[in-house]
Enzyme design. Sequence first.
Site, mmCIF file in Angstrom:
data_model
loop_
_atom_site.group_PDB
_atom_site.id
_atom_site.type_symbol
_atom_site.label_atom_id
_atom_site.label_comp_id
_atom_site.label_asym_id
_atom_site.label_seq_id
_atom_site.Cartn_x
_atom_site.Cartn_y
_atom_site.Cartn_z
ATOM 1 N N LYS A 166 0.910 -1.208 0.034
ATOM 2 C CA LYS A 166 -0.115 -0.030 -0.070
ATOM 3 C C LYS A 166 0.905 1.027 0.108
ATOM 4 O O LYS A 166 0.233 2.751 -0.778
ATOM 5 C CB LYS A 166 -0.365 0.132 1.012
ATOM 6 C CG LYS A 166 -1.862 -1.042 1.326
ATOM 7 C CD LYS A 166 -3.163 -1.855 2.596
ATOM 8 C CE LYS A 166 -3.476 -2.237 2.171
ATOM 9 N NZ LYS A 166 -4.346 -2.981 2.923
ATOM 10 N N ASP A 203 -10.443 2.870 4.876
ATOM 11 C CA ASP A 203 -10.335 1.691 4.442
ATOM 12 C C ASP A 203 -12.315 1.461 4.081
ATOM 13 O O ASP A 203 -13.073 0.173 4.070
ATOM 14 C CB ASP A 203 -10.085 0.976 5.272
ATOM 15 C CG ASP A 203 -8.880 0.157 5.661
ATOM 16 O OD1 ASP A 203 -9.594 -0.167 4.115
ATOM 17 O OD2 ASP A 203 -7.963 -0.560 6.541
ATOM 18 N N GLN A 254 -4.308 -1.944 9.726
ATOM 19 C CA GLN A 254 -4.267 -3.194 9.280
ATOM 20 C C GLN A 254 -4.973 -4.379 10.177
ATOM 21 O O GLN A 254 -4.476 -3.958 11.578
ATOM 22 C CB GLN A 254 -3.129 -3.163 8.606
ATOM 23 C CG GLN A 254 -3.032 -4.980 7.855
ATOM 24 C CD GLN A 254 -3.479 -5.097 6.583
ATOM 25 O OE1 GLN A 254 -3.085 -3.614 5.622
ATOM 26 N NE2 GLN A 254 -3.466 -5.890 5.895
HETATM 27 N N1 GUN Z 1 -7.039 -7.542 6.321
HETATM 28 C C1 GUN Z 1 -7.105 -7.400 5.217
HETATM 29 N N2 GUN Z 1 -7.969 -7.177 4.820
HETATM 30 C C2 GUN Z 1 -7.918 -5.899 4.686
HETATM 31 C C3 GUN Z 1 -8.359 -4.304 4.342
HETATM 32 O O1 GUN Z 1 -8.517 -4.137 3.189
HETATM 33 N N3 GUN Z 1 -8.154 -3.193 4.846
HETATM 34 C C4 GUN Z 1 -7.312 -3.723 6.117
HETATM 35 N N4 GUN Z 1 -7.041 -2.576 7.077
HETATM 36 N N5 GUN Z 1 -7.145 -4.886 6.785
HETATM 37 C C5 GUN Z 1 -6.851 -6.022 6.257
#
Ligand code: GUN
Length: 292
Positions: free
Chosen positions: A54, A121, A98
Site C-alpha cells: 500500500k 478503508d 491493518q
Molecule cells: N486485512 C485484510 N484485508 C484488509 C483491508 O482491506 N484493510 C485492512 N485495513 N485490513 C485488511
Amino acid sequence: MPAQIIDGKLIAQNLREEVTAKVARRLADGKTKPTLATVLVGSRVDSATYVSAKQKACAELGMGSVSHNLPEDISQEELEKIIKSLNADKSINGILVQLPLPAHLNEERILQLISIEKDVDGFSPLNIGRLAQKGREPLFVPCTPYGCIYLLEKSGVKIEGANAVVLGRSNIVGMPAALLLISRNATVTVCHSRTKDIAGMIRQADILIAAIGKTEFVRGDWIKPGAAVIDVGINSKPDATKKSGYRLVGDVNYDEAKETAGFITPVPGGVGPMTIAMLMNNTYRAAEIQDS
Ligand code: GUN
C-alpha cells in the site's frame, strides 16, 4: 464455451492511472499531496506485506504515506492516542489500520475512533451503517468488496435483478459485498459455515462472490452456466513444480469453474490488485473531501 477471464490486473492498472492523473492535476493546482497513514501492529508477515504494498502504491501514484509500525504488545490506550493524533493531523488524509489486530486490542473501538472523513478503508461503523441503509451514502466503501463490484461493472455484468450469492460473511469482505450488491438491486443470499446446502444455493447464482478462505472450495459443477464468478480467496496450495513449493489459488476451483462460468477472475491477478487501487482512489477522494 469457456468463461471470459476478468483481468483484474489490467482493470486495476487503468484505475491507478486515472488516480495518478487526478493527483497530478491536484498538485498542479497547488493543492496538498494526498497522504495515507498506515498503522501496523505486530509482526504478521502477511499484514506487513500488504501494508508495504500500500505504501509502495502511494509513492507510485504520486501520493504520500506515513507508516506507524507498532509493537505487538501496544496497549489499547497507546493505540487510541496514535489514532487521535492522526485524526488531528491536517497533513494526513487517510488512516488505514491493518486488520486483524492482536487479540488483546478492541478492534471495534479503534475503528470507531477513526474520523469518518479519513476512514479510507470504510470500516468505521458510521460508513458501514450508511452502506446498510437505503438512500444513504457512505463517504468510503471498503476496498476489496468495492473492487469486486467494480470488476463486475467494468466487465458488463448486469447486477440489477441478478441472483447473487456471497460466500462468507466477514466484516472486511462478505458482509459489505452483500450490502453493495443489494444497493445495486441484486437479490442476495449470504452463505456461511452453517448454511445447509451451499452447492444448491450457488447453483442458482448468476453472480458468485467467494470469500470464505478455503482452498478451491467451490467446484465447477456448482456453477450455473454463464454465471459471473468473483474469487476473493488467496490460499497457498502445495505445488512441487514451483521453486517455493506452493502456488496461490482461490476459493473456487478455477480450472473446473472456467468451463461453465460466463466470467471468472483468476487468482492471482483478479480481485487482489483491485484492493490497493481502490484504497488509492479513496485516499485521493479523502484529500478532496478535506479541501472543502
Ligand atoms: N486485512 C485484510 N484485508 C484488509 C483491508 O482491506 N484493510 C485492512 N485495513 N485490513 C485488511
